[in-house]
Design a protein around this motif. Structure first.
Motif, PDB file in Angstrom:
ATOM      1  N   THR A  23      27.815  13.538  63.546  1.00  0.00           N
ATOM      2  CA  THR A  23      27.190  13.190  62.258  1.00  0.00           C
ATOM      3  C   THR A  23      28.066  13.508  61.018  1.00  0.00           C
ATOM      4  OG1 THR A  23      25.308  12.408  63.366  1.00  0.00           O
ATOM      5  CG2 THR A  23      25.526  12.641  60.891  1.00  0.00           C
ATOM      6  N   PRO A  24      28.130  14.831  61.037  1.00  0.00           N
ATOM      7  CA  PRO A  24      29.065  15.557  59.945  1.00  0.00           C
ATOM      8  C   PRO A  24      30.478  14.722  60.001  1.00  0.00           C
ATOM      9  CG  PRO A  24      27.931  17.158  60.741  1.00  0.00           C
ATOM     10  CD  PRO A  24      27.516  16.080  61.702  1.00  0.00           C
ATOM     11  N   GLY A  25      30.956  14.657  61.301  1.00  0.00           N
ATOM     12  CA  GLY A  25      32.468  14.014  61.456  1.00  0.00           C
ATOM     13  C   GLY A  25      32.385  12.624  60.806  1.00  0.00           C
ATOM     14  N   LEU A  26      31.247  11.925  61.151  1.00  0.00           N
ATOM     15  CA  LEU A  26      30.972  10.290  60.396  1.00  0.00           C
ATOM     16  C   LEU A  26      30.929  10.679  58.827  1.00  0.00           C
ATOM     17  CD1 LEU A  26      30.610   7.420  61.232  1.00  0.00           C
ATOM     18  CD2 LEU A  26      28.000   8.047  60.621  1.00  0.00           C
ATOM     19  N   ALA A  27      30.266  11.659  58.467  1.00  0.00           N
ATOM     20  CA  ALA A  27      30.336  11.736  56.760  1.00  0.00           C
ATOM     21  C   ALA A  27      31.573  12.029  56.724  1.00  0.00           C
ATOM     22  CB  ALA A  27      29.276  13.033  56.597  1.00  0.00           C
ATOM     23  N   VAL A  28      32.605  12.651  57.051  1.00  0.00           N
ATOM     24  CA  VAL A  28      33.794  12.938  56.669  1.00  0.00           C
ATOM     25  C   VAL A  28      34.695  11.825  56.854  1.00  0.00           C
ATOM     26  CG1 VAL A  28      36.147  14.089  56.907  1.00  0.00           C
ATOM     27  CG2 VAL A  28      33.776  15.576  57.256  1.00  0.00           C
ATOM     28  N   PHE A  29      34.508  11.120  57.940  1.00  0.00           N
ATOM     29  CA  PHE A  29      35.168   9.937  58.000  1.00  0.00           C
ATOM     30  C   PHE A  29      34.926   8.942  57.100  1.00  0.00           C
ATOM     31  CE2 PHE A  29      35.239   5.695  60.707  1.00  0.00           C
ATOM     32  CZ  PHE A  29      36.658   5.621  60.999  1.00  0.00           C
ATOM     33  N   TYR A  30      33.673   8.404  57.010  1.00  0.00           N
ATOM     34  CA  TYR A  30      33.128   7.481  55.866  1.00  0.00           C
ATOM     35  C   TYR A  30      33.607   8.115  54.412  1.00  0.00           C
ATOM     36  CZ  TYR A  30      30.349   4.562  59.118  1.00  0.00           C
ATOM     37  OH  TYR A  30      29.782   3.669  59.792  1.00  0.00           O
ATOM     38  N   GLY A  31      33.210   9.253  54.233  1.00  0.00           N
ATOM     39  CA  GLY A  31      33.672   9.869  52.997  1.00  0.00           C
ATOM     40  C   GLY A  31      35.218   9.653  52.627  1.00  0.00           C
ATOM     41  N   GLY A  32      35.997   9.703  53.300  1.00  0.00           N
ATOM     42  CA  GLY A  32      37.342   9.423  53.071  1.00  0.00           C
ATOM     43  C   GLY A  32      37.689   7.961  52.873  1.00  0.00           C
ATOM     44  N   MET A  33      36.814   7.258  53.298  1.00  0.00           N
ATOM     45  CA  MET A  33      37.235   5.801  53.480  1.00  0.00           C
ATOM     46  C   MET A  33      36.593   5.007  52.122  1.00  0.00           C
ATOM     47  SD  MET A  33      36.402   4.394  57.388  1.00  0.00           S
ATOM     48  CE  MET A  33      36.641   2.742  57.004  1.00  0.00           C
ATOM     49  N   VAL A  34      35.816   5.678  51.512  1.00  0.00           N
ATOM     50  CA  VAL A  34      35.184   4.929  50.170  1.00  0.00           C
ATOM     51  C   VAL A  34      36.186   5.407  49.022  1.00  0.00           C
ATOM     52  CG1 VAL A  34      32.961   4.764  51.193  1.00  0.00           C
ATOM     53  CG2 VAL A  34      33.527   6.905  49.752  1.00  0.00           C
ATOM     54  N   ARG A  35      35.561   4.946  47.828  1.00  0.00           N
ATOM     55  CA  ARG A  35      36.464   5.400  46.618  1.00  0.00           C
ATOM     56  C   ARG A  35      35.808   6.898  46.196  1.00  0.00           C
ATOM     57  NH1 ARG A  35      35.423  -0.221  43.591  1.00  0.00           N
ATOM     58  NH2 ARG A  35      33.388   0.080  45.107  1.00  0.00           N
ATOM     59  N   ALA A  36      36.630   7.382  45.504  1.00  0.00           N
ATOM     60  CA  ALA A  36      36.265   8.792  45.085  1.00  0.00           C
ATOM     61  C   ALA A  36      34.990   8.929  44.376  1.00  0.00           C
ATOM     62  CB  ALA A  36      37.565   9.298  44.347  1.00  0.00           C
ATOM     63  N   LYS A  37      34.760   7.941  43.702  1.00  0.00           N
ATOM     64  CA  LYS A  37      33.449   8.112  42.647  1.00  0.00           C
ATOM     65  C   LYS A  37      32.086   8.119  43.567  1.00  0.00           C
ATOM     66  CE  LYS A  37      33.387   3.221  41.844  1.00  0.00           C
ATOM     67  NZ  LYS A  37      33.497   2.018  40.728  1.00  0.00           N
ATOM     68  N   SER A  38      32.279   7.674  44.790  1.00  0.00           N
ATOM     69  CA  SER A  38      30.945   7.716  45.605  1.00  0.00           C
ATOM     70  C   SER A  38      31.047   8.239  47.100  1.00  0.00           C
ATOM     71  CB  SER A  38      30.657   6.179  46.004  1.00  0.00           C
ATOM     72  OG  SER A  38      30.391   5.454  44.995  1.00  0.00           O
ATOM     73  N   ALA A  39      32.274   9.321  47.025  1.00  0.00           N
ATOM     74  CA  ALA A  39      32.538   9.885  48.326  1.00  0.00           C
ATOM     75  C   ALA A  39      31.088  10.886  48.735  1.00  0.00           C
ATOM     76  CB  ALA A  39      33.721  10.741  48.335  1.00  0.00           C
ATOM     77  N   LEU A  40      30.904  11.582  47.758  1.00  0.00           N
ATOM     78  CA  LEU A  40      29.671  12.695  48.132  1.00  0.00           C
ATOM     79  C   LEU A  40      28.385  11.764  48.424  1.00  0.00           C
ATOM     80  CD1 LEU A  40      29.998  15.328  45.338  1.00  0.00           C
ATOM     81  CD2 LEU A  40      30.857  15.376  47.672  1.00  0.00           C
ATOM     82  N   ASN A  41      28.123  10.678  47.717  1.00  0.00           N
ATOM     83  CA  ASN A  41      26.943   9.782  48.000  1.00  0.00           C
ATOM     84  C   ASN A  41      27.124   9.609  49.545  1.00  0.00           C
ATOM     85  OD1 ASN A  41      26.074   6.607  48.143  1.00  0.00           O
ATOM     86  ND2 ASN A  41      24.443   8.115  47.257  1.00  0.00           N
ATOM     87  N   MET A  42      28.251   9.001  49.724  1.00  0.00           N
ATOM     88  CA  MET A  42      28.608   8.435  51.172  1.00  0.00           C
ATOM     89  C   MET A  42      28.270   9.553  52.288  1.00  0.00           C
ATOM     90  SD  MET A  42      29.419   5.461  52.561  1.00  0.00           S
ATOM     91  CE  MET A  42      28.287   5.844  53.556  1.00  0.00           C
ATOM     92  N   MET A  43      28.500  10.978  52.028  1.00  0.00           N
ATOM     93  CA  MET A  43      28.293  11.943  52.844  1.00  0.00           C
ATOM     94  C   MET A  43      26.891  12.425  52.876  1.00  0.00           C
ATOM     95  SD  MET A  43      31.990  14.016  52.127  1.00  0.00           S
ATOM     96  CE  MET A  43      32.034  14.878  53.447  1.00  0.00           C
ATOM     97  N   MET A  44      26.303  12.447  51.934  1.00  0.00           N
ATOM     98  CA  MET A  44      24.841  12.829  51.640  1.00  0.00           C
ATOM     99  C   MET A  44      23.884  11.562  52.596  1.00  0.00           C
ATOM    100  SD  MET A  44      23.839  15.320  49.816  1.00  0.00           S
ATOM    101  CE  MET A  44      22.441  14.895  48.993  1.00  0.00           C
ATOM    102  N   MET A  45      24.337  10.469  52.521  1.00  0.00           N
ATOM    103  CA  MET A  45      23.733   9.499  53.434  1.00  0.00           C
ATOM    104  C   MET A  45      23.734  10.041  54.948  1.00  0.00           C
ATOM    105  SD  MET A  45      24.965   5.724  51.536  1.00  0.00           S
ATOM    106  CE  MET A  45      23.657   4.756  52.459  1.00  0.00           C
ATOM    107  N   SER A  46      24.907  10.360  55.351  1.00  0.00           N
ATOM    108  CA  SER A  46      24.835  11.087  56.627  1.00  0.00           C
ATOM    109  C   SER A  46      23.778  12.245  57.017  1.00  0.00           C
ATOM    110  CB  SER A  46      26.076  11.308  57.193  1.00  0.00           C
ATOM    111  OG  SER A  46      26.840  10.176  57.423  1.00  0.00           O
ATOM    112  N   PHE A  47      23.943  13.205  56.047  1.00  0.00           N
ATOM    113  CA  PHE A  47      23.092  14.527  55.886  1.00  0.00           C
ATOM    114  C   PHE A  47      21.704  14.136  55.996  1.00  0.00           C
ATOM    115  CE2 PHE A  47      26.820  16.255  55.788  1.00  0.00           C
ATOM    116  CZ  PHE A  47      26.823  17.561  56.448  1.00  0.00           C
ATOM    117  N   ALA A  48      21.129  12.877  55.218  1.00  0.00           N
ATOM    118  CA  ALA A  48      19.825  12.496  55.278  1.00  0.00           C
ATOM    119  C   ALA A  48      19.391  12.024  56.407  1.00  0.00           C
ATOM    120  CB  ALA A  48      19.778  11.528  54.099  1.00  0.00           C
ATOM    121  N   ALA A  49      20.250  11.216  57.100  1.00  0.00           N
ATOM    122  CA  ALA A  49      20.245  10.896  58.514  1.00  0.00           C
ATOM    123  C   ALA A  49      19.601  11.856  59.260  1.00  0.00           C
ATOM    124  CB  ALA A  49      21.152   9.910  59.000  1.00  0.00           C
TER     125      ALA A  49
END
Length: 422
Positions: A23-49
């Motif tokens: 799941t942290p791996g998914l956060a990194v994977f997804y975080g890199g795939m989005v635009r920079a302005k929402s990278a942390l939000n994308m990773m935070m969604m995994s940690f909320a899970a």
């Protein structure tokens, strides 16, 4: 109390850690795939899970998923707060492990499944609404499906495995098809990102994507081989098949990409690896290595083709959860009906290509259809209810500004040039 097998217990505990690492791996994977302005939000969604699902699993999730079965549909409340588990074991004779080890292992599956859904709504979901969605979705969607397909591992069985006799070793229905169908429902309810099919919306950090894909690949060995619940030849079969299929899909994806677009991309090789790991998940202990190789080659091409369909069909599955996990899961389940062989696993079945006829294939299709329909319909209802009450879609101005600063008061990168920022 039967004697606990220490080797099996050690393997399941290690596998649980590997799957949690995904799941942290998914956060990194997804975080890199989005635009920079929402990278942390994308990773935070995994940690909320991780956080929300763990709380639910302890209170009632494990009990409803693996407690005494009611007609193969849902468990009971006999293990609320993980009660009555401290001195219990699960597994076959000679391979017993502590129930708490099994509960931990299955918790990590629940976490990664709901985290996957965040990729379908990247850049446009309210964070608070996502947290609520995770709690409701785990309860209403994940737990019942986990009981249907996984409960026989921890006690009385659900209808998919024990009654229908479909085969799903490590979560083709529970994790992959479930997440793919739910992702489609979420994408439709929340709608398209502002600028979809107009702005490039390219991944902002490909090294992060590759790092995340590598973390997922590594964790997947626990996901699949750990599902044997023993340090055994069955676990070895699942592990080697996972490696073969994942590698083959990575190569077939970029080969198809090269032929279609003229370039083999890093995003393609990362996505192909994930597609192969997805496809082999239900089939890893039922195919021989050649079957795993064939499945990987097919899965890479099929998923690469599928992810482009969102532009034709007009739905915005931001990070291709439907095309990779949904399609990959379906292919893997069908592969069991076609290429499974009892020479790989005597507890499995012979598929069509090994003289087993269409019986097993028909069972696989029924499981696919029912899980997909249930997951899509239930997710659509949950997401629609949230959207019409507290709102699920982020405000347009927040979406354009970026969700990192809007919801978390942070940014992934400091680009102000302030030399005193340390």
């Amino acid at each position: 109390m039967p004697a606990i097998n220490s080797g099996d217990t050690a393997w399941v505990l290690a596998s649980a850690a590997l799957v949690l690492f995904m799941t942290p791996g998914l956060a990194v994977f997804y975080g890199g795939m989005v635009r920079a302005k929402s990278a942390l939000n994308m990773m935070m969604m995994s940690f909320a899970a991780i956080g929300v699902t763990t709380i639910i699993w302890v209170i009632y999730g494990y009990s409803l998923a693996f407690g005494k079965s009611h007609g193969g549909i849902i468990g009971s409340f006999d293990h609320v707060a993980l009660g009555n588990t401290l001195d219990q074991v699960v597994g076959s004779e000679g391979h017993e492990i502590p129930t708490l080890a099994f509960a931990m292992f299955q918790l990590t599956f629940a976490i990664i499944t709901v985290a996957l859904l965040s990729g379908a709504i990247a850049d446009r979901a309210k964070y608070g609404s996502w947290v609520i969605f995770v709690a409701v979705w785990i309860t209403v969607v994940y737990i019942p499906i986990a009981h249907w397909a996984f409960a026989s591992q921890g006690g009385e069985g659900g209808w998919i495995i024990d009654k229908l006799k479909a085969l799903d070793f490590a979560g083709g229905t529970v994790v992959e098809i479930n997440s793919g169908a739910a992702a489609l429902a979420l994408a439709l309810v929340l709608g398209k990102r502002d600028g979809f099919r107009k702005d490039p919306m390219r991944p902002h950090n490909m090294p992060l994507v590759l790092l995340g894909a590598g973390m997922l690949w590594f964790g997947w060995f626990g996901f699949n081989a750990g599902s044997a619940l023993s340090a055994s030849s069955l676990a070895a079969t699942a592990m080697i098949n996972t490696q073969i299929c994942t590698a083959a899909a990575a190569m077939s994806w970029i080969a198809f990409e090269k032929k279609r677009d003229g370039k083999a991309t890093t995003l393609g090789v990362a996505s192909g690896a994930i597609a192969g790991a997805v496809a082999i998940t239900p089939a890893c202990a039922f195919l021989n290595p050649l079957g795993a190789l064939i499945l990987g080659l097919i899965a890479g091409i099929a998923s690469s083709w599928s992810v482009t369909r969102k532009y034709k069909l007009g739905y915005d599955d931001s990070l291709d959860v439907v095309g990779v996990h949904g399609v990959g899961g379906i292919i893997g389940m069908l592969a069991i009906g076609l290429m499974a062989t009892i020479t790989a696993n005597a507890a499995g079945a012979d598929g069509l290509f090994f003289g087993g006829g269409t019986t097993q294939l028909n069972r696989q299709v029924i499981a696919i259809v029912i899980v997909a329909l249930f997951s899509f319909a239930a997710t659509w209802l949950i997401a629609t209810a949230i959207q019409k009450t507290i709102g699920f879609r982020a405000y347009r101005d927040d979406e354009l500004t970026g969700l990192d600063t809007t919801y978390h008061a942070e940014s992934a990168y400091d680009i102000t040039g302030n030399s005193n920022r340390y």
